[in-house]
Write a protein that holds these residues in place. Structure first.
Motif, PDB file in Angstrom:
ATOM      1  N   MET A 122     -35.247  -6.191   5.013  1.00 11.15           N
ATOM      2  CA  MET A 122     -36.116  -6.926   4.085  1.00 11.15           C
ATOM      3  C   MET A 122     -36.028  -8.419   4.344  1.00 11.15           C
ATOM      4  O   MET A 122     -37.027  -9.149   4.236  1.00 11.15           O
ATOM      5  N   ARG A 123     -34.854  -8.892   4.722  1.00  9.92           N
ATOM      6  CA  ARG A 123     -34.697 -10.312   5.061  1.00  9.92           C
ATOM      7  C   ARG A 123     -35.292 -10.628   6.439  1.00  9.92           C
ATOM      8  O   ARG A 123     -35.828 -11.709   6.651  1.00  9.92           O
ATOM      9  N   ILE A 124     -35.185  -9.681   7.345  1.00 12.92           N
ATOM     10  CA  ILE A 124     -35.811  -9.876   8.654  1.00 12.92           C
ATOM     11  C   ILE A 124     -37.320  -9.982   8.514  1.00 12.92           C
ATOM     12  O   ILE A 124     -37.979 -10.784   9.185  1.00 12.92           O
ATOM     13  N   TYR A 125     -37.888  -9.172   7.616  1.00 15.15           N
ATOM     14  CA  TYR A 125     -39.342  -9.141   7.420  1.00 15.15           C
ATOM     15  C   TYR A 125     -39.842 -10.154   6.394  1.00 15.15           C
ATOM     16  O   TYR A 125     -41.031 -10.173   6.081  1.00 15.15           O
ATOM     17  N   HIS A 126     -38.962 -10.983   5.849  1.00 13.22           N
ATOM     18  CA  HIS A 126     -39.371 -11.938   4.806  1.00 13.22           C
ATOM     19  C   HIS A 126     -40.532 -12.796   5.308  1.00 13.22           C
ATOM     20  O   HIS A 126     -40.502 -13.318   6.437  1.00 13.22           O
ATOM     21  N   PRO A 127     -41.584 -12.986   4.481  1.00 13.57           N
ATOM     22  CA  PRO A 127     -42.795 -13.689   4.946  1.00 13.57           C
ATOM     23  C   PRO A 127     -42.562 -15.098   5.473  1.00 13.57           C
ATOM     24  O   PRO A 127     -43.189 -15.516   6.450  1.00 13.57           O
ATOM     25  N   SER A 128     -41.648 -15.850   4.854  1.00  7.61           N
ATOM     26  CA  SER A 128     -41.456 -17.252   5.268  1.00  7.61           C
ATOM     27  C   SER A 128     -40.104 -17.517   5.907  1.00  7.61           C
ATOM     28  O   SER A 128     -40.006 -18.328   6.833  1.00  7.61           O
ATOM     29  N   ASN A 129     -39.058 -16.849   5.443  1.00  8.77           N
ATOM     30  CA  ASN A 129     -37.719 -17.131   5.944  1.00  8.77           C
ATOM     31  C   ASN A 129     -37.169 -16.047   6.863  1.00  8.77           C
ATOM     32  O   ASN A 129     -36.052 -16.168   7.363  1.00  8.77           O
ATOM     33  N   GLY A 130     -37.926 -15.003   7.089  1.00  6.13           N
ATOM     34  CA  GLY A 130     -37.450 -13.917   7.924  1.00  6.13           C
ATOM     35  C   GLY A 130     -37.403 -14.268   9.396  1.00  6.13           C
ATOM     36  O   GLY A 130     -38.184 -15.088   9.890  1.00  6.13           O
ATOM     37  N   VAL A 131     -36.484 -13.633  10.116  1.00  7.53           N
ATOM     38  CA  VAL A 131     -36.329 -13.884  11.546  1.00  7.53           C
ATOM     39  C   VAL A 131     -37.596 -13.542  12.305  1.00  7.53           C
ATOM     40  O   VAL A 131     -38.021 -14.265  13.218  1.00  7.53           O
ATOM     41  N   MET A 132     -38.246 -12.459  11.915  1.00  5.92           N
ATOM     42  CA  MET A 132     -39.440 -12.005  12.624  1.00  5.92           C
ATOM     43  C   MET A 132     -40.560 -13.043  12.555  1.00  5.92           C
ATOM     44  O   MET A 132     -41.130 -13.443  13.585  1.00  5.92           O
ATOM     45  N   ASN A 133     -40.889 -13.492  11.356  1.00  8.62           N
ATOM     46  CA  ASN A 133     -41.990 -14.438  11.204  1.00  8.62           C
ATOM     47  C   ASN A 133     -41.638 -15.832  11.702  1.00  8.62           C
ATOM     48  O   ASN A 133     -42.506 -16.574  12.178  1.00  8.62           O
ATOM     49  N   ARG A 134     -40.374 -16.209  11.617  1.00  9.05           N
ATOM     50  CA  ARG A 134     -39.970 -17.503  12.175  1.00  9.05           C
ATOM     51  C   ARG A 134     -40.153 -17.513  13.688  1.00  9.05           C
ATOM     52  O   ARG A 134     -40.575 -18.519  14.276  1.00  9.05           O
ATOM     53  N   PHE A 135     -39.834 -16.402  14.317  1.00 13.18           N
ATOM     54  CA  PHE A 135     -40.028 -16.302  15.764  1.00 13.18           C
ATOM     55  C   PHE A 135     -41.512 -16.359  16.114  1.00 13.18           C
ATOM     56  O   PHE A 135     -41.911 -17.063  17.061  1.00 13.18           O
ATOM     57  N   LEU A 136     -42.333 -15.624  15.361  1.00 13.33           N
ATOM     58  CA  LEU A 136     -43.773 -15.622  15.638  1.00 13.33           C
ATOM     59  C   LEU A 136     -44.379 -17.017  15.443  1.00 13.33           C
ATOM     60  O   LEU A 136     -45.235 -17.441  16.227  1.00 13.33           O
ATOM     61  N   MET A 137     -43.931 -17.735  14.410  1.00 14.48           N
ATOM     62  CA  MET A 137     -44.434 -19.094  14.189  1.00 14.48           C
ATOM     63  C   MET A 137     -43.960 -20.051  15.270  1.00 14.48           C
ATOM     64  O   MET A 137     -44.654 -21.012  15.615  1.00 14.48           O
ATOM     65  N   SER A 138     -42.776 -19.785  15.830  1.00 17.20           N
ATOM     66  CA  SER A 138     -42.253 -20.658  16.877  1.00 17.20           C
ATOM     67  C   SER A 138     -43.033 -20.534  18.175  1.00 17.20           C
ATOM     68  O   SER A 138     -42.991 -21.429  19.021  1.00 17.20           O
ATOM     69  N   ILE A 139     -43.748 -19.411  18.359  1.00 17.57           N
ATOM     70  CA  ILE A 139     -44.539 -19.231  19.583  1.00 17.57           C
ATOM     71  C   ILE A 139     -46.028 -19.470  19.328  1.00 17.57           C
ATOM     72  O   ILE A 139     -46.868 -19.099  20.144  1.00 17.57           O
ATOM     73  N   GLY A 140     -46.338 -20.079  18.160  1.00 18.53           N
ATOM     74  CA  GLY A 140     -47.707 -20.509  17.917  1.00 18.53           C
ATOM     75  C   GLY A 140     -48.543 -19.639  17.013  1.00 18.53           C
ATOM     76  O   GLY A 140     -49.740 -19.907  16.836  1.00 18.53           O
ATOM     77  N   ILE A 141     -47.976 -18.616  16.424  1.00 19.26           N
ATOM     78  CA  ILE A 141     -48.738 -17.764  15.497  1.00 19.26           C
ATOM     79  C   ILE A 141     -48.565 -18.343  14.096  1.00 19.26           C
ATOM     80  O   ILE A 141     -47.512 -18.236  13.475  1.00 19.26           O
ATOM     81  N   ASP A 142     -49.643 -18.978  13.601  1.00 15.99           N
ATOM     82  CA  ASP A 142     -49.554 -19.696  12.326  1.00 15.99           C
ATOM     83  C   ASP A 142     -49.560 -18.776  11.112  1.00 15.99           C
ATOM     84  O   ASP A 142     -49.010 -19.120  10.069  1.00 15.99           O
ATOM     85  N   ASN A 143     -50.214 -17.644  11.212  1.00 22.01           N
ATOM     86  CA  ASN A 143     -50.304 -16.716  10.085  1.00 22.01           C
ATOM     87  C   ASN A 143     -49.718 -15.358  10.467  1.00 22.01           C
ATOM     88  O   ASN A 143     -50.447 -14.401  10.738  1.00 22.01           O
ATOM     89  N   PRO A 144     -48.399 -15.276  10.509  1.00 22.17           N
ATOM     90  CA  PRO A 144     -47.762 -13.997  10.881  1.00 22.17           C
ATOM     91  C   PRO A 144     -48.004 -12.938   9.807  1.00 22.17           C
ATOM     92  O   PRO A 144     -48.319 -13.256   8.666  1.00 22.17           O
TER      93      PRO A 144
END
Length: 293
Positions: A122-144
């Motif tokens: 649940m923390r990995i999938y967190h919309p703003s603080n999760g590892v998954m979405n942070r990684f996606l935003m770091s590679i240019g995906i603004d709306n994970p």
């Protein structure tokens, strides 16, 4: 000792406690579940016999069939994931460099409870603080994606931690089976010029085919009755997009107090698992197959 163990009365006395325990913990609840499924009952008050009415409602309950589809989909993904687990086990059994470390790492999910795994993901999938979405935003995906809130992807997002949770269980089964293969067979194949892929496909896999069939049955049965991690992560939501048969049964029985209908679903699930197990055995049976499930 041989004289004692040949006495049928002594054997009966030794096995009676285990048989009574199995009877009380397994067969009596099954019979009671089937009985309650014929009743209109809230779990506390008076029971009213309604025959097969609960099963008639079940046949036309769109939410139940949606949850059944999700459970069957999980079963398909679980069986397909066995290919990955088997491939990993073949590599680990080859004594490659670093295999010892990986053999310790893949056991970690087995040491964690389902609730702990659910909280972790649940923390990995967190919309703003999760590892998954942070990684996606770091590679240019603004709306994970909103992994656990999007009805289109939530089911597949939950499948990942479920399959990760049981990876170590199946890998250790395959690894143990592969390690029991006589080394002489492998060495003889190498002398004959067989490649590692040929050794794996033509020697190792046929010799552990019985174990593979057992794990297929375990994966399917486990998927059809799966409940805990889904209950903690999404509670079957959003809007039933991740509902499975076991979670739907739980909600009906313990939240809406419809124990009769919930019991009917539970008994139907039991029959479904038995039928699926039977057909899997038939599909995977061979003339010289002596494995008993």
């Amino acid at each position: 000792m041989n004289k004692i163990m040949s006495d049928k009365m002594i054997i009966a006395l030794y096995t009676l406690p285990a048989l009574m325990l199995i009877l009380v913990l397994i067969y009596v609840p099954i019979v009671l579940t089937g009985y309650y499924g014929l009743m209109d009952w809230d779990g506390i008050g008076q029971m009213t016999f309604i025959g097969l009415e609960n099963y008639r409602v079940l046949m036309t309950d769109s939410m139940f069939w949606r949850s059944a589809y999700h459970s069957l989909l999980l079963a398909v993904f679980s069986v397909l994931s066995l290919i990955i687990y088997l491939a990993v086990s073949v590599v680990l059994s080859a004594n490659i460099r670093g295999a010892d470390i990986f053999r310790k790492v893949y056991l970690i999910p087995m040491l964690l409870s389902s609730v702990a795994i659910a909280q972790l993901w649940m923390r990995i999938y967190h919309p703003s603080n999760g590892v998954m979405n942070r990684f996606l935003m770091s590679i240019g995906i603004d709306n994970p994606p909103l992994w656990l809130s999007d009805t289109n992807i939530v089911l597949f997002a939950i499948f990942v931690p479920i399959l990760w949770q049981y990876a170590g269980f199946y890998i250790i089964i395959y690894y143990a089976a592969l390690k029991n293969i006589p080394k002489e067979l492998v060495e003889a194949a190498k002398i004959d010029g067989a490649t590692p892929l040929q050794i794996a496909y033509k020697i190792k896999l046929p010799l552990i085919s019985g174990i593979i069939k057992v794990t297929i049955v375990l994966a399917v049965i486990g998927s059809l009755k799966y409940f805990d991690l889904i209950y903690v992560m999404t509670d079957g939501g959003p809007s039933g997009a991740s509902e499975v048969m076991a979670s739907y049964m739980y909600k009906l029985a313990f939240r809406t107090n419809d124990f009769g209908y919930g019991s009917a679903i539970g008994f139907f699930l039991l029959v479904l698992i038995l039928l699926v197990t039977y057909f899997i055995r038939k599909l995977t049976a061979s003339k010289d197959d002596n494995v008993q499930y």
